[in-house]
Design a protein around this motif. Structure first.
Motif, PDB file in Angstrom:
ATOM      1  N   GLU A  36       0.831  -1.209   0.000  1.00 54.92           N
ATOM      2  CA  GLU A  36       0.000   0.000   0.000  1.00 54.92           C
ATOM      3  C   GLU A  36       0.864   1.257   0.000  1.00 54.92           C
ATOM      4  O   GLU A  36       0.585   2.228  -0.695  1.00 54.92           O
ATOM      5  CB  GLU A  36      -0.919   0.010   1.232  1.00 54.92           C
ATOM      6  N   TRP A  37       1.912   1.196   0.769  1.00 56.05           N
ATOM      7  CA  TRP A  37       2.853   2.322   0.837  1.00 56.05           C
ATOM      8  C   TRP A  37       3.439   2.613  -0.557  1.00 56.05           C
ATOM      9  O   TRP A  37       3.460   3.743  -1.024  1.00 56.05           O
ATOM     10  CB  TRP A  37       3.939   1.952   1.867  1.00 56.05           C
ATOM     11  N   PHE A  38       3.871   1.516  -1.228  1.00 53.41           N
ATOM     12  CA  PHE A  38       4.451   1.718  -2.555  1.00 53.41           C
ATOM     13  C   PHE A  38       3.413   2.152  -3.584  1.00 53.41           C
ATOM     14  O   PHE A  38       3.697   2.978  -4.444  1.00 53.41           O
ATOM     15  CB  PHE A  38       5.189   0.459  -3.023  1.00 53.41           C
ATOM     16  N   GLU A  39       2.220   1.577  -3.457  1.00 52.14           N
ATOM     17  CA  GLU A  39       1.162   1.989  -4.388  1.00 52.14           C
ATOM     18  C   GLU A  39       0.949   3.498  -4.298  1.00 52.14           C
ATOM     19  O   GLU A  39       0.818   4.182  -5.303  1.00 52.14           O
ATOM     20  CB  GLU A  39      -0.156   1.285  -4.032  1.00 52.14           C
ATOM     21  N   THR A  40       0.926   4.002  -3.077  1.00 52.30           N
ATOM     22  CA  THR A  40       0.707   5.448  -2.891  1.00 52.30           C
ATOM     23  C   THR A  40       1.872   6.246  -3.494  1.00 52.30           C
ATOM     24  O   THR A  40       1.655   7.205  -4.234  1.00 52.30           O
ATOM     25  CB  THR A  40       0.571   5.774  -1.385  1.00 52.30           C
ATOM     26  N   ILE A  41       3.075   5.800  -3.185  1.00 49.36           N
ATOM     27  CA  ILE A  41       4.236   6.533  -3.721  1.00 49.36           C
ATOM     28  C   ILE A  41       4.249   6.506  -5.254  1.00 49.36           C
ATOM     29  O   ILE A  41       4.467   7.508  -5.910  1.00 49.36           O
ATOM     30  CB  ILE A  41       5.548   5.945  -3.158  1.00 49.36           C
ATOM     31  N   PHE A  42       3.976   5.321  -5.809  1.00 47.08           N
ATOM     32  CA  PHE A  42       3.978   5.210  -7.275  1.00 47.08           C
ATOM     33  C   PHE A  42       2.878   6.062  -7.892  1.00 47.08           C
ATOM     34  O   PHE A  42       3.048   6.661  -8.940  1.00 47.08           O
ATOM     35  CB  PHE A  42       3.800   3.753  -7.711  1.00 47.08           C
ATOM     36  N   ARG A  43       1.735   6.067  -7.220  1.00 47.77           N
ATOM     37  CA  ARG A  43       0.626   6.856  -7.775  1.00 47.77           C
ATOM     38  C   ARG A  43       1.004   8.339  -7.821  1.00 47.77           C
ATOM     39  O   ARG A  43       0.807   9.009  -8.827  1.00 47.77           O
ATOM     40  CB  ARG A  43      -0.636   6.645  -6.930  1.00 47.77           C
ATOM     41  N   ILE A  44       1.608   8.809  -6.734  1.00 44.86           N
ATOM     42  CA  ILE A  44       1.993  10.222  -6.702  1.00 44.86           C
ATOM     43  C   ILE A  44       3.068  10.487  -7.763  1.00 44.86           C
ATOM     44  O   ILE A  44       3.026  11.484  -8.478  1.00 44.86           O
ATOM     45  CB  ILE A  44       2.484  10.626  -5.287  1.00 44.86           C
ATOM     46  N   SER A  45       4.022   9.555  -7.883  1.00 47.38           N
ATOM     47  CA  SER A  45       5.084   9.727  -8.888  1.00 47.38           C
ATOM     48  C   SER A  45       4.483   9.842 -10.284  1.00 47.38           C
ATOM     49  O   SER A  45       4.829  10.715 -11.069  1.00 47.38           O
ATOM     50  CB  SER A  45       6.036   8.528  -8.896  1.00 47.38           C
ATOM     51  N   LYS A  46       3.561   8.916 -10.568  1.00 44.59           N
ATOM     52  CA  LYS A  46       2.926   8.902 -11.891  1.00 44.59           C
ATOM     53  C   LYS A  46       2.184  10.200 -12.149  1.00 44.59           C
ATOM     54  O   LYS A  46       2.275  10.781 -13.227  1.00 44.59           O
ATOM     55  CB  LYS A  46       1.933   7.742 -11.981  1.00 44.59           C
ATOM     56  N   GLU A  47       1.447  10.606 -11.138  1.00 38.26           N
ATOM     57  CA  GLU A  47       0.685  11.852 -11.286  1.00 38.26           C
ATOM     58  C   GLU A  47       1.610  12.992 -11.652  1.00 38.26           C
ATOM     59  O   GLU A  47       1.357  13.752 -12.581  1.00 38.26           O
ATOM     60  CB  GLU A  47       0.008  12.199  -9.953  1.00 38.26           C
TER      61      GLU A  47
END
Ligand code: S3P
Length: 274
Positions: A71-82
């Motif tokens: 979940e932590w990585f999903e959040t980080i990746f989502r922000i990165s992608k955004e």
């Protein structure tokens, strides 16, 4: 109480450090986006992201469970992608094309990957008219439907304009109906609304995709390969006249592949930030 204050102070300090590190990470992420733009590479690699997420969730396992790390990585990746896509692709995307070329499925998938809002024009018409497309065609006819489609598009454009003026600019992926571009006034609106991608497909592919569906009034009672090929031929010059920025044949491709190709091509084109 003293210990509690001390502990709170400690976690506050750690939060500050984490925030600084996250900011630092995101600066590098943006540098990667710039580099990818120069190298004409796709911004986002779904498989790589999944691999990293899993590997790290395994590696970091301790107090936190695998699920919590994921979940932590999903959040980080989502922000990165955004941040990356925002940097590279600041406009809305409009999908046009014949029925069954994948506008809806690709549009949803694209919106997900761009953290954009998905809008389906057919659905918007159905909501406005409180009736299904088939019912509108049946009870009020095609002209009425086309009128409603234009009205919906006008409302949508107003919505997009108000977002541009707002503080948080939202991005949209809009899937049009197959016949939206039949009216030049609609095409004018679409051009103002975003970057236009034209999805195509062979008559055979479209036929196979629509064969079992009964929600396309224009193909009712004549859902044959010939009828589809005929209508496609008639509409070809109309789609061409739109002057879409990109044409993507979806015949042989899965949704993920189409999406990946679209993002690759859009992030490679020179006028990225129109
Ligand atoms: C139409 C296509 C449909 C829908 C309506 C008319 C057309 O949308 O708007 O049935 O004229 O090609 P899809 O392309 O999403 O099926």
């Amino acid at each position: 109480m003293q210990r509690l204050d001390q502990l709170r102070e400690k976690i506050d300090r750690i939060d500050d450090e984490l925030a600084n590190l996250l900011e630092e990470r995101m600066h590098f992420v943006l540098e990667i986006a710039d580099l990818k733009e120069t190298l004409r590479m796709a911004v986002h690699d779904v498989k790589r992201e999944q691999k990293i997420k899993q590997n790290r969730a395994e590696k970091y396992r301790g107090l936190l469970s695998k699920k919590q790390w994921e979940e932590w990585f999903e959040t980080i990746f989502r922000i990165s992608k955004e941040l990356q896509y925002e940097r590279m692709l600041r406009n809305n995307l409009i999908l046009i094309g014949f029925m069954g070329t994948g506008k809806t499925s690709v549009g949803k998938y694209l919106a997900d990957h761009l953290d954009a809002i998905y809008i389906d024009l057919d659905e918007a018409v159905e909501t406005m008219e409180r009736a299904s497309i088939a019912e509108i065609f049946e009870k009020k006819g095609e002209d009425y439907f086309r009128e409603a489609e234009t009205k919906c598009l006008q409302q949508l454009q107003q919505k997009l304009l108000s977002n541009i003026e707002g503080a948080d600019r939202l991005r949209y992926v809009i899937a049009c109906g197959g016949g939206t571009v039949l009216r030049t006034e609609n095409v004018d609106l679409l051009r103002q609304m975003g970057r236009i991608v034209w999805l195509t497909g062979s008559p055979k592919t479209v036929y196979e995709r629509l064969r079992k569906l009964s929600d396309r009034p224009l193909l009712q009672n004549r859902n044959s390969l010939d009828a589809i090929a005929d209508l496609m031929r008639q509409r070809q010059p109309i789609y061409e006249a739109v002057g879409a920025e990109m044409i993507m044949d979806t015949s042989q491709l899965r949704i993920e592949e189409v999406t990946k190709k679209i993002l690759e091509q859009l992030s490679q084109s020179r006028d990225l930030n129109r």
